[in-house]
Scaffold this motif. Structure first.
Motif, mmCIF file in Angstrom:
data_model
loop_
_atom_site.group_PDB
_atom_site.id
_atom_site.type_symbol
_atom_site.label_atom_id
_atom_site.label_comp_id
_atom_site.label_asym_id
_atom_site.label_seq_id
_atom_site.Cartn_x
_atom_site.Cartn_y
_atom_site.Cartn_z
ATOM 1 N N ARG A 116 67.533 103.842 -4.381
ATOM 2 C CA ARG A 116 66.707 104.742 -5.178
ATOM 3 C C ARG A 116 65.860 105.644 -4.283
ATOM 4 N NH1 ARG A 116 63.779 102.500 -10.522
ATOM 5 N NH2 ARG A 116 65.289 100.853 -10.287
ATOM 6 N N ALA A 117 65.419 105.111 -3.137
ATOM 7 C CA ALA A 117 64.653 105.923 -2.206
ATOM 8 C C ALA A 117 65.573 106.900 -1.480
ATOM 9 C CB ALA A 117 63.929 105.032 -1.208
ATOM 10 N N ALA A 118 66.728 106.386 -1.029
ATOM 11 C CA ALA A 118 67.643 107.210 -0.241
ATOM 12 C C ALA A 118 68.121 108.416 -1.031
ATOM 13 C CB ALA A 118 68.830 106.369 0.211
ATOM 14 N N ILE A 119 68.253 108.218 -2.319
ATOM 15 C CA ILE A 119 68.824 109.268 -3.148
ATOM 16 C C ILE A 119 67.903 110.483 -3.229
ATOM 17 C CG2 ILE A 119 67.925 108.693 -5.432
ATOM 18 C CD1 ILE A 119 71.199 108.625 -5.901
ATOM 19 N N LEU A 120 66.623 110.282 -2.873
ATOM 20 C CA LEU A 120 65.696 111.413 -2.893
ATOM 21 C C LEU A 120 65.926 112.357 -1.715
ATOM 22 C CD1 LEU A 120 62.359 109.681 -3.902
ATOM 23 C CD2 LEU A 120 63.502 111.491 -5.160
ATOM 24 N N ILE A 121 66.581 111.855 -0.661
ATOM 25 C CA ILE A 121 66.681 112.646 0.563
ATOM 26 C C ILE A 121 67.461 113.953 0.374
ATOM 27 C CG2 ILE A 121 67.682 112.642 2.891
ATOM 28 C CD1 ILE A 121 66.592 109.802 3.185
ATOM 29 N N PRO A 122 68.669 113.914 -0.198
ATOM 30 C CA PRO A 122 69.383 115.186 -0.374
ATOM 31 C C PRO A 122 68.584 116.170 -1.223
ATOM 32 C CG PRO A 122 70.844 113.347 -0.820
ATOM 33 C CD PRO A 122 69.473 112.777 -0.654
ATOM 34 N N TRP A 123 67.803 115.633 -2.161
ATOM 35 C CA TRP A 123 67.029 116.516 -3.032
ATOM 36 C C TRP A 123 65.855 117.159 -2.280
ATOM 37 C CZ3 TRP A 123 61.870 115.814 -4.188
ATOM 38 C CH2 TRP A 123 61.358 116.715 -5.118
ATOM 39 N N ALA A 124 65.246 116.380 -1.371
ATOM 40 C CA ALA A 124 64.000 116.847 -0.767
ATOM 41 C C ALA A 124 64.207 117.810 0.396
ATOM 42 C CB ALA A 124 63.159 115.661 -0.303
ATOM 43 N N PHE A 183 68.889 114.525 -8.590
ATOM 44 C CA PHE A 183 68.092 114.961 -9.733
ATOM 45 C C PHE A 183 68.685 114.405 -11.031
ATOM 46 C CE2 PHE A 183 67.184 118.156 -13.012
ATOM 47 C CZ PHE A 183 65.813 118.173 -12.948
#
Lengths: 304, 362, 292
Positions: A116-124, A183
């Motif tokens: 769940r944390a890792a998935i934020l990386i491409p977005w950020a 997202f």
């Protein structure tokens, strides 16, 4: 005692609250008027003129000519087709992939928090950075992906992913899916967590198989969340600029309507024509918004 | 000092009428309790008095002064909230003294007042803590302290004890009664708990659908309810009702109904009777002549200090009777029910109680 | 018939269920690892590549090596360090301004009653779907008129078009969830709306402001189109454009090493913050969307 019923329109207390509310809102509304509505109005205005950047204050009205000029430009239609192709395919892929990952993350598996944390990386990370990173990984000679494919014996020599005109749109879509799936995952996951666990448990106890639970319970209850996510993503994809621009510059294969409009404006220094193109973009996005919101409304109305 | 009067007060949110044309006069120093079923508007009425909700129509006066348009903080009232509404980021001392900070009195003076109030409520050792470090009962005391420190003319309480467990609730109930005795200030108190209403109130206001059904002392409401609603709302277990048909005779009126009900009531005031009511505590299991109604005994609940018998006197009509613990009746048996004549309440078709004098002897 | 049913019943031994559950679990863990690889590998590879120079860069060895050549070169390059500074100023100012504007607006929208509230909310929502390109000609004129063309001030102004609607939306949904009685208590204590906002609401909004601010900062930090169009000279560029424009000395020498190093420099601090605020960011991102 005589009851005196004095009907007031609105009491002083209520009026005072309303005044306070508008005072608090004023700065934000003024800012939005200045940076959104005024520029938009000016864009509409310019689109009926022949203004250019050499002398922006000197222009004349030319009626609808800019709009008809754009409508007669083959490149505009190509850009529109590219944009729609990109939007439909990438949003469809993101929704499916996002739904899958969200369903996975909704289970209790080890390392769920990490994903769940890792998935934020491409977005950020900035789109520019993502584009560059993938461009490097897809490099025809030194890219890690071609290397891997050669080592696996799948191909003889490196594929020029970004340079090959027939592949480049696919690459753009692929990278966009990587950037924006997070997202989708987050929105769908939030929707999933709104579904009461008892509903699923009731179905499990009743012996409903998992695929039927998915089709008849999870998916219908998720429809509003997916609808909103798709709306956001479609509107975002319709105005996409940076990914195509960084990856392929002005290549006609990936030119979006935003790139087209900016070219009229900046490269050709045509304020009037550029404004007309921008106005077209605005209406294209607005149409998409109305269509999708209408469908969501209809969906909500019929499901009641 | 602290009288409160409402004249024709109404409140609607859009098309929804929450309070409909309420008239109410509360004397200085009185303890008035608002009760009613949930959604009856009791909490809204309290907020109207406080000024937290503006009135749609009508006038609100405190101490003879029209306060309808005066902001909440200048009405000379204090409010104790159901959730206590303590500021989570301020310590207890600051929570209590916060209202005084805008009045322009010095810090030292505020501190003195806060300490005074705190010692009165026995929370002086908690002043430096944060609300989240306090127990429910302590938070409740802080909330009351915050109200006390302002020396209001009127205290408003919105279900202040509903978040406490039973023991603390009765402790705080006694505490509030003590405060009222000591301060002598007007208090208006909203609750859905009958025990709180009956024990605290000088007068109770029964609200239903935004209207006042009856105002009276706890004793009056119990003995002389104005209508079926109040009769049913006050008292637990609730009053038993039965529909009746009235036939006027020369001197008396004959009331017939389910379960073999056949009563002769003196006086022709009951000619329009449509239903009767008897409280469970007035009922007794009876036989022969003394039985005025009969039915099948469904079950008896043993609550320890009392036994409740459920008697089906018609297909869809079950009466509750509070009976002696040592009765010896079998379940399913036919039993008779009796009651003293003065325990009978008679209502007309609109639910108004008939013959207001009839039950007054108690 | 009954016999057949009885037979299938007996074959369903507990071990079979255990086996099935284990298989399911293994499958899910494998899928989880795949997702982790998919999302993380590109960034990992960027980091690995950023620490390689010369011919090492072309090696497909997956394990990292440490070579600071690119980092040293980048941090010595005034254009790049200047770009970082510009980005910090632009994103920081935009965030600060939008938070101030949005907090006041969110209080009104989330707490106060007034006619036209729905219309205002709708207006703000509509602005958030404006395509940037659609306001660009008008914005161009505005920026020139204010004398901000080719200055970072133009970006601070222009970025409000997406940070203000976003922050207002998220903060409004946060303010709405505030307990009503707390606000009423403050009113009873004689607080004006201003005092309620500054003394009661703001101190309790810290975490929400931090996460919303971080999201707005990321939006502004990552913006490309306005930054590319309104800024002409290198010394006023922001980071995304600077990275987009890094080029080698010749057409064939494409400087992926420096680009990866630059990418890591400008994203790593943000990513650390994102991971720290992870939970709040997720709720901030979704709160705004689900209610719309």
């Amino acid at each position: 005692m005589i009851a005196r019923v004095i009907a007031r329109g609105r009491s002083r207390l209520e009026r005072r609250e309303a005044t306070a509310a508008w005072l608090f809102l004023a700065p934000a509304l003024i800012a939005l008027a200045a940076v959104a509505f005024w520029p938009l109005a000016r864009t509409l205005y310019f689109s009926f003129t022949d203004a250019t950047f050499d002398d922006p204050s000197n222009y004349g009205f030319i009626g609808w000519r800019n709009f008809t000029d754009i409508a007669g430009d083959k490149l505009w239609w190509l850009a529109l087709r590219n944009t729609l192709t990109f939007t439909v395919i990438s949003v469809a892929l993101e929704t499916c992939l996002g739904l899958g990952i969200a369903l996975l993350l909704n289970q209790t598996i080890p390392g769920r928090g990490a994903i769940r944390a890792a998935i934020l990386i491409p977005w950020a990370i900035p789109v520019v950075v993502s584009a560059k990173v993938w461009e490097w990984m897809l490099h025809d000679q030194f890219g890690i992906i071609n290397n891997a494919l050669i080592n696996l014996g799948l191909i003889e020599q490196g594929i020029a992913w970004t340079a090959n005109p027939s592949l480049v749109m696919g690459v753009v879509i692929f990278i966009d899916v990587w950037i924006t799936t997070p997202f989708m995952v987050l929105l769908i996951l939030a929707g999933l967590q709104l579904i009461p666990e008892e509903v699923q448990e009731a179905a499990i106890v009743d012996g409903v198989p998992w695929w039927k639970r998915f089709w008849s319970i999870t998916l219908p209850l998720l429809r509003p969340a997916i609808g909103v996510a798709v709306l956001f993503r479609v509107l975002d994809a319709m105005r996409m600029f940076d990914l195509s621009y960084v990856l392929a510059g002005n290549s006609q294969r990936t030119m979006t309507i935003s790139i087209y409009a900016r070219n009229q404006l900046v490269a050709f220094q045509e304020i009037g024509l550029g404004s007309a193109a921008s106005t077209w973009v605005f209406f294209a996005v607005a149409m998409a918004a109305i269509l999708i919101i209408g469908t969501l409304r209809l969906d909500r109305a019929t499901s009641r | 000092m602290g009288s409160v009067s409402l004249h024709g007060v109404s409140k609607s949110f859009g098309k929804l009428d929450i309070i409909r044309n309420v008239d109410l006069d509360i004397a200085d120093g009185e303890f008035v309790v608002f009760v009613g079923p949930s959604g009856c508007g009791k909490s809204t009425l309290l907020r109207l008095i406080a000024g937290l909700v503006p009135a749609t129509a009508g006038e609100i006066a405190i101490d003879g002064e029209d306060m309808t348009e005066v902001p909440a903080s200048e009405r000379g009232i204090a409010f104790v909230f159901q959730s206590y509404a303590l500021y989570p980021h301020m310590n207890i001392a600051r929570n209590i003294g916060f209202a005084l900070e805008t009045t322009g009195i010095g810090r030292a003076a505020i501190r003195t007042k806060v300490e005074q109030v705190a010692s009165m409520l026995k929370i002086d050792h908690l002043l430096d803590r944060l609300p989240r470090q306090l127990s429910g009962g302590q938070r409740q005391r802080v909330a009351i302290g915050r109200a006390l420190v302002r020396h209001p003319k009127v205290f408003l309480f919105d279900e202040p004890l509903s978040n406490l467990d039973t023991d603390l609730r009765s402790e705080m109930r006694v505490e509030i009664a003590r405060l009222h005795e000591e301060l002598g200030t007007t208090m208006i108190y909203v609750t859905h708990d009958q025990v709180e209403a009956m024990t605290l109130a000088d007068r109770i206001v029964v609200l239903n659908e935004g209207r006042i059904e009856q105002i009276g002392s706890p004793r009056e409401l119990y003995r002389q309810p104005a209508n079926r609603f109040v009769a049913g709302f006050i008292g637990a277990p609730r009053m038993n009702f039965a529909p009746v048909t009235a036939t006027a005779r020369s001197e008396t009126v004959r009331l017939t109904g389910p379960g073999g009900l056949d009563l002769g009531v003196a006086g022709n005031w009951s000619a329009t009777a449509a239903s009767i009511g008897v409280r469970p505590e007035a009922l007794s299991l009876a036989t022969g002549e003394t039985a005025k109604a009969s039915g099948e005994l469904l079950r008896v609940e043993d609550l320890g200090h009392e036994h409740l018998a459920y008697v089906s006197i018609a297909d869809d009509l079950v009466w509750t009777a509070r009976v002696e613990p040592n009765h010896e009746t079998q379940r399913g048996a036919r039993v008779g029910l009796g009651w003293p004549d003065d325990a009978l309440f008679v209502f007309d078709g609109e639910g108004r109680r008939l013959g207001a004098q009839a039950g007054m002897r108690g | 018939m009954t016999e057949a049913i009885a037979n299938t019943r007996t074959t369903r031994k507990p071990s079979r269920y255990r086996w099935r559950r284990r298989a399911r679990k293994t499958g899910m863990v494998a899928a989880g690892l795949l997702v982790l690889f998919y999302t993380l590998f590109p960034y990992y590879w960027a980091i690995v590549s950023s620490f390689r120079s010369g011919s090492q860069l072309f090696s497909s060895n997956l394990l990292p090596t440490i070579d600071f050549t690119h980092y040293r070169a980048l941090l010595a390059d005034p254009v790049f360090t200047r770009a970082i500074l510009n980005s910090l100023i632009v994103a920081g100012s935009t965030t600060l301004i939008s938070l101030v504007l949005a907090t006041a607006a969110a209080y009104a929208l989330g707490r106060l009653n007034f006619l036209g509230k729905r219309a205002v909310l709708l207006t703000i929502l509509v602005v958030s779907i404006f395509p940037q390109i659609a306001v660009m000609p008008g914005m161009f004129e505005l920026v020139r008129w204010l004398g901000l063309y080719n200055r970072i001030g133009s970006l601070i102004l222009a970025y409000l078009i997406f940070t203000v609607p976003f922050t207002v939306w998220v903060l409004t949904s946060f303010v709405r969830e505030f307990p009503r009685e707390l606000e009423e208590a403050a009113i009873m204590d004689g607080c004006s709306h201003w005092r309620i906002l500054t003394r009661i609401l703001l101190p309790l909004m810290g975490p929400a402001l931090a996460s919303t601010g971080l999201l707005a900062f990321i939006l502004a930090w990552n913006e490309f189109l306005f930054a590319l169009t309104f800024i002409l000279s290198d010394e006023n560029r922001t980071v995304p454009v600077a990275i987009g424009l890094i080029s080698g000395s010749s057409r064939y020498e494409y400087p992926f090493g420096p680009i990866m190093a630059a990418s890591v420099i400008v994203t790593l601090p943000l990513l650390v913050l994102v991971l720290i605020f992870q939970r709040r960011i997720v709720s901030g991102l979704t709160a705004g969307a689900i209610k719309g």
